[in-house]
Design a protein around this motif. Sequence first.
Motif, short mmCIF file in Angstrom:
data_model
loop_
_atom_site.label_atom_id
_atom_site.label_comp_id
_atom_site.label_asym_id
_atom_site.label_seq_id
_atom_site.Cartn_x
_atom_site.Cartn_y
_atom_site.Cartn_z
N UNK A 160 0.87 -1.33 0.01
CA UNK A 160 -0.07 0.07 -0.22
C UNK A 160 1.00 1.33 0.11
N UNK A 161 0.90 2.04 -1.09
CA UNK A 161 1.90 3.20 -1.13
C UNK A 161 1.27 4.25 -0.39
N UNK A 162 2.41 5.11 0.20
CA UNK A 162 2.31 6.49 0.56
C UNK A 162 1.03 6.41 1.55
N UNK A 163 0.79 5.63 2.77
CA UNK A 163 0.11 5.82 3.61
C UNK A 163 0.74 5.31 4.93
N UNK A 164 0.33 5.99 6.07
CA UNK A 164 0.80 5.59 7.32
C UNK A 164 -0.58 4.74 8.11
N UNK A 165 -1.71 4.52 7.64
CA UNK A 165 -2.78 3.99 7.84
C UNK A 165 -3.32 2.89 6.72
N UNK A 166 -2.26 2.03 6.34
CA UNK A 166 -2.60 1.24 5.02
C UNK A 166 -3.69 0.33 5.41
N UNK A 167 -4.72 0.05 4.34
CA UNK A 167 -5.69 -0.88 4.27
C UNK A 167 -5.28 -1.92 3.25
N UNK A 168 -5.23 -3.13 3.93
CA UNK A 168 -4.93 -4.37 3.23
C UNK A 168 -6.24 -5.08 2.71
N UNK A 169 -7.19 -5.45 3.52
CA UNK A 169 -8.22 -6.26 3.21
C UNK A 169 -7.62 -7.49 2.13
N UNK A 170 -6.97 -8.43 2.91
CA UNK A 170 -6.59 -9.67 2.25
C UNK A 170 -6.71 -10.67 3.21
#
Length: 774
Positions: A707-717
């Motif tokens: 997840x690019x350019x995020x400090x709170x990434x959302x993966x949902x995998x």
Amino acid sequence: MGCGASSPAGEDPSHTPEGQQGSASAATRQADVSEHSTGAASGGARDSPEQDPLGEEGSDRMGRMPQLGSLPDVSGVKFERGIHTLLGSDASSRNSAQEAKPDLGTLFKPLMEEHARFLFNFVLTFHMNSNSKGGNAAPKVENLPVTKPKLEARQFKSHTMDNVRVRKMCDELLQLEDPTHKMADETAKGKPWMRTLQVSRGKHIHSIRMNNNPDVTIGGYFIISQMLGYIRGLVSLDLSSNELRGAEARVLALGLKYNKSIQDLCIKENSIGTEGATSLADALQQNSTLLFLDLRMNNIRGPGVCVLTDAMTSNRCLTQLDLRWNYTGESSDYVEQALVDLQAFCGRNLKEALTRTRAKMEAEKLSATVELEGSSSAVAESPRPAAVPNGHGSNNNGSEDPSGRPGEPSPSQPPMDPLGDMRHDLHSSRSDMTGSDYLMDDNHVIGRLEVTIISAKNLPQVIWTSGKDGEFLGLPQAYCVFQCNKQRSQSHIMKKDWNPRWDYSCTMDVRSVWNVCAVQVKHSKTLSRTHKEDSMIGTANLPVGAVINWRGVSKSSDGSWRAYHRPIAAGRGSVYHVCKGKDRDGKETDVFDSSELAAKAYDEGAVKKDLDKAVLNFSGEAEFIGQHVKEELFPLAGEDGVDVIGVQAGVSSAVKLRLKYFDLGSNYLEICLEKAACLPRMDAGLGSCDAYCVLCYGDYQYKSRVVRNSLDPCFKQTFRVQVPNDMPETKLLVQVWDWDRFDEDDHMGDAEVQVNVDSILNGTLNGGYGVKKA
């Protein structure tokens, strides 16, 4: 198999010594057919609906032709026009002459039975001389011909046939069987000599060899396909080395569905591929006369082998399907199992055919004995009719007839054995199932398949019809039909959209690893319901074994695992490379004791060859990754086997599926990675990070998407692992990394979770876990 030697032109093979190898038995069979022909026309000797799936329209009595109006379009020509348009046939004149025409099925039945008996012995000899499964399926039947019966054959020289000559050949073949057939060539009308076939009227051709004639295009094979739906005396057809591809095979398969005579078909040394094999498999499910099919050297890959094996579960007549020199370069255990089971199905059909043949021959022998005894007693008795008790008369055979009606056989006389009919019932009794016949049992299930039809991408324009504007191109109203193992499920219809999304789920039972999952994308003219005439947009086929196995991983016969990889940029026919990796002791090897280690070796080899384009087992962009699950885009193929090109020029249409397999003897653990929060800034200047996670659980090591350019990434995998029934407490380690293009990735921290059965059942594992700084 090749065709046998031909009789001289103008000579009827049935009147030659070579054409009567059966001698007295063949004469007896002919006498039986002649004697009961009148009764068969009126007394119920016709095929039952189960024996003839076409019903009255497909019956061969009185030479009536089958109706091909329901077949789809091929190469822009509608099958509903049929042979009346392509070959100049006049339907009205044909129907008006029905009563005057002979029963072609009865006329050619002795020849077909003799040729079938030869094929049985030929295939049996082939099995007995090989080490294939089912080689000793049945003992050899005595008195079957060991040499091929003399057929009236025609062989055309190489590079001499084109579409024009094919049309003339088919015209003449139909004219020989049906004098009322209107030929396209008016100059040949009424002439006693057929120039293309080199035979005089009144004779019949039983074998055609048209190999090594690449100038015949799909139009010519379309005419041949139409002819196959009509012909009744052609038992052997050789089309080898003609550069056939998937489209031509599709056309031939449409005619083969309704054919009632071909027993020996050779299509070797062509390039029909998996698409052509899929079309032929569809025809095998309905055809009831084909006994020998040669598909050697046709570039048929693993999915094509599985489709053919799946079709053999419904076919009860094909005794030999030769697929040698097709499956090269790739190794998959489910394809090997499909080849083994395919030979077992052919052995089952051969055993049943030999049983019927033996019963037929014993019935003929007993009938001949009874007739001989009856004739001897008739000579010794007085010519005056003797009084019969109870007022019963005597039949025209000189035997007592309790019914008192002349012309009916006596109950003491054995009736005609229906098992001798080579067009036997496709739905035979299953009481004698052996070998792989358990796969036909509806109660035999090895697992369950959960299917989610997610969406479609870049669908093509479809034809709309309106009374005001006629036909015009527009957006499709698409829906999906999913089929597996004779089970069917259908999604809802989406309003006009190039990229429809359904998110439709269904569940199917699985009976073998080579069962084929088939998804069809169709266009409906209304949103409320589907219609029988809905047009097909495209199809995609996938064997269940491809879902069960890790990508590129195959199990050997000794129980070990290997990994094979072919680069994405490699051309057709490229050799697969054996992947090497480390075993549990850290030694480099190409043979592994678990499928997970082999899958890891595949990923390492794929990354080296394909770089960023590599499709891996333990990482990717899909929502579901892991054991016994496959989620990806599958390209759609048209009815001719060619990829469907969507509305975006040059880009193929595709359907996105998620398939999860559940083994009945295994348990599965699904680890859902939702998101991360409050990650540190790792990229200088941007004040952000490119985060991804690595999940380590036992032998499994999964990598999430970046997840690019995020400090709170959302993966949902979701990551899927297979666990034993007595699963011990195991640690799940989640590592958080920052991805860098040119430098090494930075390790940000770890989170640990203790996983056991109680915590899974209680749901206490759901929630957030702190990340400890690395």
